[in-house]
Design a protein around this motif. Structure first.
Motif, PDB file in Angstrom:
ATOM      1  N   THR A  73      -4.260   5.341   9.424  1.00 17.10           N
ATOM      2  CA  THR A  73      -5.568   5.370  10.074  1.00 17.10           C
ATOM      3  C   THR A  73      -6.605   4.570   9.311  1.00 17.10           C
ATOM      4  OG1 THR A  73      -5.968   7.469   8.943  1.00 17.10           O
ATOM      5  CG2 THR A  73      -5.196   7.568  11.220  1.00 17.10           C
ATOM      6  N   THR A  74      -6.615   4.727   7.995  1.00 15.85           N
ATOM      7  CA  THR A  74      -7.620   3.984   7.237  1.00 15.85           C
ATOM      8  C   THR A  74      -6.952   3.226   6.108  1.00 15.85           C
ATOM      9  OG1 THR A  74      -7.927   5.963   5.867  1.00 15.85           O
ATOM     10  CG2 THR A  74      -9.483   5.627   7.708  1.00 15.85           C
ATOM     11  N   PRO A  75      -6.141   2.217   6.452  1.00 13.41           N
ATOM     12  CA  PRO A  75      -5.471   1.472   5.389  1.00 13.41           C
ATOM     13  C   PRO A  75      -6.470   0.729   4.511  1.00 13.41           C
ATOM     14  CG  PRO A  75      -5.163   0.403   7.512  1.00 13.41           C
ATOM     15  CD  PRO A  75      -5.869   1.690   7.805  1.00 13.41           C
ATOM     16  N   ALA A  76      -6.151   0.625   3.243  1.00  9.78           N
ATOM     17  CA  ALA A  76      -7.025  -0.063   2.308  1.00  9.78           C
ATOM     18  C   ALA A  76      -6.855  -1.566   2.424  1.00  9.78           C
ATOM     19  CB  ALA A  76      -6.712   0.406   0.888  1.00  9.78           C
ATOM     20  N   GLU A  77      -5.613  -1.968   2.789  1.00  7.93           N
ATOM     21  CA  GLU A  77      -5.343  -3.404   2.807  1.00  7.93           C
ATOM     22  C   GLU A  77      -5.363  -3.935   4.239  1.00  7.93           C
ATOM     23  OE1 GLU A  77      -4.754  -5.208   0.015  1.00  7.93           O
ATOM     24  OE2 GLU A  77      -5.049  -3.377  -1.210  1.00  7.93           O
ATOM     25  N   GLU A  78      -5.793  -5.164   4.327  1.00  5.64           N
ATOM     26  CA  GLU A  78      -5.865  -5.801   5.643  1.00  5.64           C
ATOM     27  C   GLU A  78      -4.470  -6.019   6.254  1.00  5.64           C
ATOM     28  OE1 GLU A  78      -7.810  -9.858   7.215  1.00  5.64           O
ATOM     29  OE2 GLU A  78      -8.844  -8.824   5.552  1.00  5.64           O
ATOM     30  N   GLU A 120       0.840  -1.185   0.000  1.00  3.41           N
ATOM     31  CA  GLU A 120       0.000   0.000   0.000  1.00  3.41           C
ATOM     32  C   GLU A 120       0.880   1.242   0.000  1.00  3.41           C
ATOM     33  OE1 GLU A 120      -3.065  -0.218   2.812  1.00  3.41           O
ATOM     34  OE2 GLU A 120      -3.854   1.794   2.388  1.00  3.41           O
ATOM     35  N   SER A 156      -1.025  -1.735  13.133  1.00  6.35           N
ATOM     36  CA  SER A 156      -1.591  -1.847  14.480  1.00  6.35           C
ATOM     37  C   SER A 156      -0.720  -2.732  15.360  1.00  6.35           C
ATOM     38  CB  SER A 156      -3.022  -2.391  14.402  1.00  6.35           C
ATOM     39  OG  SER A 156      -2.989  -3.661  13.779  1.00  6.35           O
ATOM     40  N   THR A 158      -1.828  -4.202   5.771  1.00  4.12           N
ATOM     41  CA  THR A 158      -1.344  -2.934   6.277  1.00  4.12           C
ATOM     42  C   THR A 158      -1.908  -2.668   7.660  1.00  4.12           C
ATOM     43  OG1 THR A 158      -1.489  -2.205   4.002  1.00  4.12           O
ATOM     44  CG2 THR A 158      -0.982  -0.526   5.633  1.00  4.12           C
ATOM     45  N   GLU A 159      -3.182  -2.860   7.740  1.00  2.00           N
ATOM     46  CA  GLU A 159      -3.902  -2.675   9.000  1.00  2.00           C
ATOM     47  C   GLU A 159      -3.243  -3.511  10.092  1.00  2.00           C
ATOM     48  OE1 GLU A 159      -7.602  -1.615   9.982  1.00  2.00           O
ATOM     49  OE2 GLU A 159      -6.361  -1.843  11.780  1.00  2.00           O
ATOM     50  N   GLN A 199      -3.443   8.412   5.911  1.00  2.00           N
ATOM     51  CA  GLN A 199      -4.367   7.406   5.374  1.00  2.00           C
ATOM     52  C   GLN A 199      -3.856   5.998   5.640  1.00  2.00           C
ATOM     53  OE1 GLN A 199      -5.260   7.956   1.165  1.00  2.00           O
ATOM     54  NE2 GLN A 199      -5.392   5.721   1.011  1.00  2.00           N
TER      55      GLN A 199
END
Lengths: 253, 714
Positions: free
Chosen positions: A237-242, A228, A249, A244-245, A234
């Motif tokens: 806080t609001t990653p598009a990919e799981e 990503e 985190s 990344t999330e 972005q």
């Protein structure tokens, strides 16, 4: 000018011998601001960073596929001089590596490589570089002292000053604060942010808090692939990919 | 964790202690062995330092009115000639025996003995001059050695009108006697009439060489040398020299080359015949002057070496010609001595007094010819006109004097080592720099062991190849080789400069392997050019023959086995050592520093020059010094390839001999405990000290350099 692209990676693939470390990464790095590469160990972020100034050349068996364009020119083209490239694209390493000489000689090193500056020119350039690296006030009275007499954080800022002295267009940071204490880290980070206003900065970091503190954009790599890439806020806080999330985190890495 | 039971822990501790003890013991043994070696070498050379001793021994009793005395080989007794015309053999254990000289009418007026102690000339009461062959026969009687003096008449002459008997000489077949006359000297010989030599004043001292062919005569104002040649036996003047003071004593030293003259001023002058200024002429030259207190009463030469005894009114002392060493006093020397001399083996001195006592001393001067002066300073040996550094330890004849100057050996050692370094250090350092900083790692993995394998080649093989293959080839192609030395580096630099001018696109395409091929190609092309051009160069510049040109224009001879050959061969042996250490030094340069340099836009050469070489310089220095240490100590190659000529010359076309080679060649021939043996051990000690100093200096200086270059960032 804000949208000007400094580096464009096109399907960049890197191999150490037969094993590929980077798989077809395509990425634009704008001329302005700080770009951070994050990802777990072995994700290829350092390899990509070192492709930007061809520091991988000296590694036996290393080969690249795809293209790395600097201001539209392929740096791996046969006619492109890696020495010229590295003058334009400076680098600061993970561990500070000042030369075993005086502070002045360290900063002057790059200047002396290409021509024979006068004493006045040299002093001016050294002062400017040290000021830019926020080290001037601490060392101005002992420019002839050995670089090894500086603290770890000061040494790293000296390395930054050394890189700045040749007036690069791009400065690459390879985990510049990973060996520093929190206070020194903060100072280096401040410096990175400051420098980002006038140079293209690419920083590889392991430190998940560091990227949001310094970077305008963040690219997340995993297993040699770009997962990503976007504005830092972005990505964090609001990653598009799981994946990344999961990484930002702190669930792995 | 559970495995660490107390018993197991005890066992581990026991093993720990055993291993630690073993290592300590091993290390201590090594240190002990080195210390022992040092002590041994040192102890073996110590006797060279001492001047020697002379200790009084038990004395013997002489007959009434003793004329002269001599000792037997074993110093078991003293044979004294009395005025009664009888040889009294006074054994020290009291058992005596007498041998009368039949036909000599007592009382004898005077007697002289030749230098070898075999011819006795006497003048009897009827003024007859007689020569007797005297000898001490050694026999065995019931398991005991018996010494029996014998005397055989050789010559009888009327002595009327002759003055004092001065000397006897020649051999038993042709004895010669010299006596003073009113205006010179008379020479008496068996087969001819007495010949008078006119000197103007009566001869005061005389000496005859052992072959009876050369006669030295000292009169009040001059010293002359005569040659007694042919059947007619007419004396021909060889050379003469005026004297400042009338001589009071004279003696011909062993070797019959140096005539010692003592005078009333206390000086003893050593005269030698040397070539005159005009070709074919001879002249007398004072090679040395020994001073002392009190007039010289008598001189006695040693039968074994260049030592002589100087008698003065106050006593007697020993001196040595070559070393110019004087001053070993004989303690309690009698004031009333009538004659003194050495024992046949030079292990003792005796003095005969009018008071019928023969005083004896035991002499221990084991190495009179080896002093700091003869070992390290130029020495004027007999037959030389100037002091020189000469190493010539053994010779053909018994009277040969060993010449033991260590300077040619030390110079030869360093000459060989420096020529070797001249060749090997640039090669090895450049190879190390290239392989560690520039070469592809594939090449490094092959080349590094290959170079290190050079060290595995036995040095005897290297020496053999150098002596039998390289030396003749070099002799034939010396111009080509020397040209290559100059042209090769220039050729490579020219090739590199040309490459700089090549189109950028070509240069960028060059991979490290291609670079290597380029250099090898440039080298090969340069070599081929040199090979093609060398004969022309030799024809044009050196008239077609380099060694003839060298001799004619510079007076330098070309030895086939010379320093250039040694430089190559020894260099070949030293390259792996310097290379390995230098490569390690380069490998220990933190890669981060080189990276930092490259990242600042340095070329690989700039990175090497500004970062790798300075950072590695302490190690490089140590590598070269260690190489020097190895070259200094190397034996086999220099033994085979230097020609072993111990000459003092820095010319690259001369051979040399090194200290190590000398030890290897000569130690097997040296008798344990003799001078050569001790000097060779001293050479070994110096070699040890030199390599020790070189290696220590290497470590100390590289440590200091390391400090100066600061703590390198990891």
């Amino acid at each position: 000018m804000n949208d000007a692209v400094r580096f464009r990676l096109e399907a960049l693939t890197c191999r150490y011998g037969p094993a590929a470390a980077v798989h077809g990464v395509t990425l634009d790095i704008p001329a302005q601001g700080v770009t951070a590469f994050i990802g777990p160990s072995g994700c290829g972020k350092s390899t990509i960073l070192r492709c930007l100034n061809r520091m991988n050349d000296v590694i036996e068996g290393f080969s690249v596929g795809g293209r790395v364009l600097l201001d539209g020119e392929d740096v791996y083209a046969p006619g492109f001089d890696p020495v010229e490239l590295r003058r334009r694209v400076g680098m600061v390493f993970q561990r500070s590596n000042p030369f075993p000489s005086s502070i002045l000689d360290n900063v002057a090193y790059g200047l002396r490589l290409h021509r024979r500056p006068t004493r006045a020119e040299l002093e001016l350039a050294v002062e400017e570089a040290l000021r830019a690296a926020a080290l001037w006030d601490e060392v101005k009275d002992r420019l002839d002292a050995s670089a090894s007499s500086l603290s770890g954080g000061q040494q790293q800022r000296l390395c930054i000053a050394r890189a700045l002295a040749v007036r690069p267009e791009v400065l690459l940071f390879d985990e510049p604060a990973s060996a520093l204490d929190p206070i020194s880290t903060a100072r280096v980070e401040e410096l990175v942010t400051e420098l980002g206003k006038r140079l293209t900065i690419v920083i590889v970091t392991h430190n998940l808090q560091q990227a949001p503190r310094v970077a305008d954009r963040t690219a997340f790599f995993l297993l040699g692939k770009l997962v990503e890439y976007g504005p830092t806020v972005q990505v964090f806080t609001t990653p598009a990919e799981e994946q990344t999330e999961a990484y930002v985190s702190g669930r792995f890495g | 964790m559970g495995n660490f039971t107390p018993s197991r822990l005890r066992r581990v501790r026991l093993v720990d202690r055993l291993v630690a003890g073993g290592i300590t013991a091993g290390g201590s043994l090594v240190l002990l062995a080195v210390a022992f070696l040092m002590v041994f070498l040192f102890a073996q050379t110590l006797p060279l330092l001492g001047g020697g001793t002379a200790r009084p021994q038990s004395s013997a009793t002489a007959p009434d009115a003793p004329l002269l005395a001599f000792e037997d080989d074993f110093r078991e007794g003293v044979i004294v000639l009395g005025a009664d015309g009888v040889l009294h053999s006074a054994r020290l254990d009291g058992a005596g025996r007498t041998v009368p000289l039949e036909g000599a009418r007592p009382p004898l007026r005077e007697a002289v003995l030749d230098a070898a102690g075999r011819l006795l000339a006497i003048r009897d009461a009827a003024d007859e001059v007689q020569v007797w062959a005297v000898r001490v026969k050694v026999g065995w009687e019931s398991g005991e050695r018996r010494l029996e003096p014998t005397a055989r008449p050789l010559l009888r002459r009327v002595g009327a009108g002759l003055g004092r008997l001065l000397a006897a000489g020649g051999d038993v077949d042709a004895p010669v006697v010299v006596a003073a006359t009113a205006s010179g000297a008379a020479v008496l010989r068996g087969s001819a009439d007495a010949v008078e030599i006119r000197l103007g004043t009566p001869a005061a001292v005389a000496a005859i060489s052992r072959d009876g062919r050369e006669l030295w005569l000292g009169a009040a104002r001059d010293l002359s040398v005569f040659r007694l040649d042919g059947e007619a036996f007419s004396p021909a003047l060889v050379a003469a020299v005026p004297l400042r003071r009338p001589p009071t004593a004279g003696a011909l030293l062993l070797g019959d080359t140096t005539m010692l003259l003592g005078d009333a001023g206390g000086e003893v002058t050593a005269w030698q015949v040397v070539a005159g200024a005009v070709a074919g002429t001879r002249m007398l030259d004072a090679a040395a002057v020994f001073t002392g207190n009190g007039p010289v009463v008598a001189l006695a030469p040693s039968p074994r070496d260049k030592t002589f005894l100087v008698r003065r009114p106050g006593g007697a002392e020993l001196a040595h010609l070559t070393s110019r060493r004087v001053g070993l006093e004989l303690p309690s020397f009698p004031a009333d001595a009538v004659q003194a001399g050495f024992s046949p083996r030079r292990d003792g001195v005796f003095a005969l007094t009018a008071a019928r006592v023969v005083h004896r001393w035991r002499l221990e001067v084991p190495h009179p010819e080896a002093t700091a002066g003869t070992l390290f300073l130029p020495v004027r040996y007999e037959g030389f006109t100037e002091p020189e550094f000469v190493w010539q330890s053994t010779g053909g004849s018994g009277s040969f004097e060993p010449k033991l100057s260590l300077v040619p050996l030390v110079v030869g050692t360093f000459k060989g080592a420096l020529y070797a370094l001249l060749f090997s250090a640039p090669c090895a350092l450049a190879a190390a720099l290239y392989l560690s900083q520039f070469a592809p790692s594939r090449l490094r993995t092959v080349a590094k062991p290959a170079i290190e394998l050079m060290a595995a080649l036995p040095s005897v093989v290297v020496g053999f190849l150098a002596a039998l293959l390289l030396a003749p080839v070099l002799e034939r192609h010396v111009v080509g080789v020397l040209t290559a030395f100059v042209v090769l580096p220039l050729g490579v630099i020219a090739a590199a400069a040309a490459w700089e001018q090549a189109p950028l696109a070509w240069r960028r395409r060059l991979r490290p392997r291609g670079e290597l091929l380029l250099v090898v190609g440039a080298l090969a092309a340069t070599l081929a050019t040199v090979a093609a051009v060398a004969p022309t160069v030799e024809r044009v510049l050196f008239a077609g023959d380099f060694s003839a040109w060298l001799l004619a224009s510079a007076g330098v001879t070309y030895d086939q086995r010379n320093a250039v050959v040694v430089g190559f061969a020894l260099g070949f042996a030293v390259i792996p050592i310097i290379f390995t250490l230098a490569e390690d030094a380069f490998s220990n340069v933190p890669p981060s520093l080189v990276s930092a340099s490259l990242a600042l836009g340095a070329t690989r050469w700039q990175a090497a020059r500004t970062v790798a070489i300075p950072a590695a310089s302490p190690g490089l220095f140590a590598a070269v010094m260690t190489g020097l240490g190895r070259a200094v100590g190397e034996t086999m190659i220099v033994l085979m390839a230097t020609g072993n000529t111990p000459i003092l010359s820095l010319s690259p076309f001369d051979g040399m001999r090194t200290m190590a080679a000398s030890i290897a060649v000569e130690l097997p021939e040296a008798a344990f405990g003799d001078t050569l043996y001790r000097v060779l051990i001293l050479t070994a000690l110096m070699l040890f000290a030199m390599t020790f100093v070189i290696n220590t200096a290497a470590v100390l200086i590289s440590t200091r350099l390391r400090k100066r270059f600061g703590r390198l960032a990891a």
